[in-house]
Design a protein around this motif. Sequence first.
Motif, PDB file in Angstrom:
ATOM      1  N   TYR A  37     -23.438 -43.134  -1.118  1.00  0.00           N
ATOM      2  CA  TYR A  37     -22.605 -42.919  -2.678  1.00  0.00           C
ATOM      3  C   TYR A  37     -23.330 -41.775  -3.152  1.00  0.00           C
ATOM      4  N   ILE A  88     -25.360 -41.288 -13.864  1.00  0.00           N
ATOM      5  CA  ILE A  88     -24.867 -42.970 -13.727  1.00  0.00           C
ATOM      6  C   ILE A  88     -24.238 -42.751 -15.127  1.00  0.00           C
ATOM      7  N   CYS A 112     -24.668 -39.784  -6.341  1.00  0.00           N
ATOM      8  CA  CYS A 112     -24.647 -40.078  -8.025  1.00  0.00           C
ATOM      9  C   CYS A 112     -25.138 -38.990  -8.647  1.00  0.00           C
ATOM     10  N   ILE A 163     -27.895 -44.620  -2.204  1.00  0.00           N
ATOM     11  CA  ILE A 163     -27.393 -43.697  -3.316  1.00  0.00           C
ATOM     12  C   ILE A 163     -28.436 -42.793  -3.655  1.00  0.00           C
ATOM     13  N   PHE A 200     -18.400 -47.560  -8.050  1.00  0.00           N
ATOM     14  CA  PHE A 200     -19.411 -48.218  -7.585  1.00  0.00           C
ATOM     15  C   PHE A 200     -19.098 -49.814  -7.518  1.00  0.00           C
ATOM     16  N   TRP A 234     -18.494 -43.307 -13.046  1.00  0.00           N
ATOM     17  CA  TRP A 234     -19.371 -43.313 -11.746  1.00  0.00           C
ATOM     18  C   TRP A 234     -19.500 -44.859 -11.424  1.00  0.00           C
TER      19      TRP A 234
END
Length: 484
Positions: free
Chosen positions: A200, A205, A202, A172, A213, A209
């Motif tokens: 992924y 957060i 990001c 991430i 996830f 999102w």
Amino acid sequence: MILRDTRIVKKPVIERLKERSNPQQVVILALMLIPDALAIALSAFTAYNFRFPDVNVLQDGVPAIAQFEYKKILAVVVVTWILTLVATGTYKFNHATLVVFNLRMIIKRSFTFFFILGFLSFILKASFSRSVFLVMLGSGLIYLFLARFSIYGLVLRPLILRKKVSSNLMIIGRNKSDLVEHSDWLIHNRTLGFTIASRYVCPEINSLWLEEFDRLVRYKKITEVLLLPGMESDPNFSKFIHYCEDLNLHVNWIPLDSGNLGYWLIPSSQEGIPFLTFEKSEISLPWRVVKRGFDLLFSITLMVLLSPVFIAIAIAVLISSGWPIFYSQKRVGLNGKPFKFYKFRSMIRDADKFVNEVENIHEKDHVLFKNRRDPRVTSVGRILRKYSLDELPQFLNVINNSMSVVGPRPALPSEVNVYNSIYERRLIAKPGITGPWQISGRSDLDLRTSVSLDLNYLINWSFTRDLWIIVSTIGAVLKGKGAY
């Protein structure tokens, strides 16, 4: 939007154990525990035979001490040693189990166990021979190393390379370029035991999102998460780590690429503020003594055992291309001090005079000169180079203390002249006959990669890692990859 409440109702212990355990984990833990138990039992046998080399000499054939036989006492020590390792979490499954087998943990806890054992025997005034404890500890650690290195090299490493055993990792990061860079590095270093199951991006957060996830974690069966530099700036960063913890995901975080700076970041506890301190990548004095003692013992032993090979190579070089048998070159060693670097001659005489007539595989004017089909290399020299036999005289450099068995690659003066302050960090240790560069591509590596490997070695140095590099060098030499 803030991260939603992450509190999860805990399931019963038995149900959680069933969910977490899988056949892969059971096999790996068995590969550790069973050989460890056998190694420890063998150390007891070694200690007993050291104390009683001839049992028939003893009165009545019974070596009793404080109304107990030595055999019974050693059996109790074996069981207690194993139970101590189990109770202190040595066999708790985690990703490190796949790669390093927790050798540092075994050493530390074994020494602690025997220290307590010796202290108790002193307090209780037992007339038990202390030398038996020392022999059992020393031989036990040797047997444990041999068992675990063998299991890793013969069983676990091939399984990791074929992705039969691995940890599913999600990377991430803030942007795609960071994800690509770090995933490429992990793919190149497959022996770390990670399978990149997902990458992924990001930007923030938040709840939206997090829903994606959750879906990826379930679908990809993620077990490890790697957070890249920059993620810590998100206000929900700590909440996200707690969330992953509740999902039984192991979280890794790269706060800074300190490895390429030639320093190592270590926690430094301060009042209410977590500090990360830059520590010089230097080996402590006691470990330098251990490393030097090992260098001398290993080099002298190997030169005695391989003396027929030395003679055979010397004769082959002499017959094929005449004198001289050896080739010496100026290299830069510890703290920039120059020294003579010895090899069996693998090129024609005065080969350095013809260097401008041969093409360099690296870019023009590169400080490292290599050519896969260098016409200056003799027929015998080509064989010597393929299997690194031309480097055997470097054990003389080890004996005269200008080199070590394991260390950074010996640098040329022209190479050092273009070093920046970061590259100069690699000169704080003696160069080695072998090192991370030897097992990672050898002549195929460019200067930047080679120096990065050296810096990483210095930062993460350990005696067990030196032993592992020596073992890995044998495989690299036999394959002959990158040697020309």
